[in-house]
Scaffold this motif. Structure first.
Motif: not given
Length: 132
Positions: A32-38
């Motif tokens: 699944r896809w996301e906006l990158p970060g953490g």
């Protein structure tokens, strides 16, 4: 009541396109896809955490432009906050937790299977990026 753990993400744009990252782990999020970060580490400033995460996850230097209004619940005890950002150095590549990156044009934004919790954040990003 304890403060939620903050997860930060970047709406990285270039040439009118938004960067999406496909999760490779954990298994329940893979594909699944996301906006990158953490996650923001204890005692860490959210903006600094996001710049660090982009360096670690994508191998890029980035500058945050502005915070996208709102925050979105993730799993219990976690919230997502998003900033618009621009790349300063490096070429994004999937180094940690992702196996593919895509630059999505306006007509491609919904062509990927976003994580459920990222959908409202992506909608807010699109509203924030819309010409005023």
């Amino acid at each position: 009541m304890t403060e939620p753990t903050v997860v930060v993400a970047a709406a990285l744009q270039e040439s009118g396109r938004l960067l999406a990252a496909r999760r490779s782990a954990p298994p329940e999020l893979a594909g699944r896809w996301e906006l990158p970060g953490g996650k923001v580490e204890p005692g860490e400033d959210p903006e600094r955490a996001l710049v660090r995460e982009l360096r670690e996850e994508l191998g890029i230097g980035a500058e945050l432009v502005e915070r996208v209004p709102g925050e979105w619940p993730l799993k219990p005890g976690y919230v997502l906050r998003v900033w618009t950002a621009r790349r300063l150095s490096g070429r994004p590549r999937p180094l940690e937790d992702h196996d593919e990156l895509r630059w999505l044009g306006p007509d491609e934004i919904w062509s990927v299977d976003w994580l459920d919790q990222d959908v409202p954040a992506v909608r807010a990003v699109l509203a924030a990026l819309a010409p005023r």
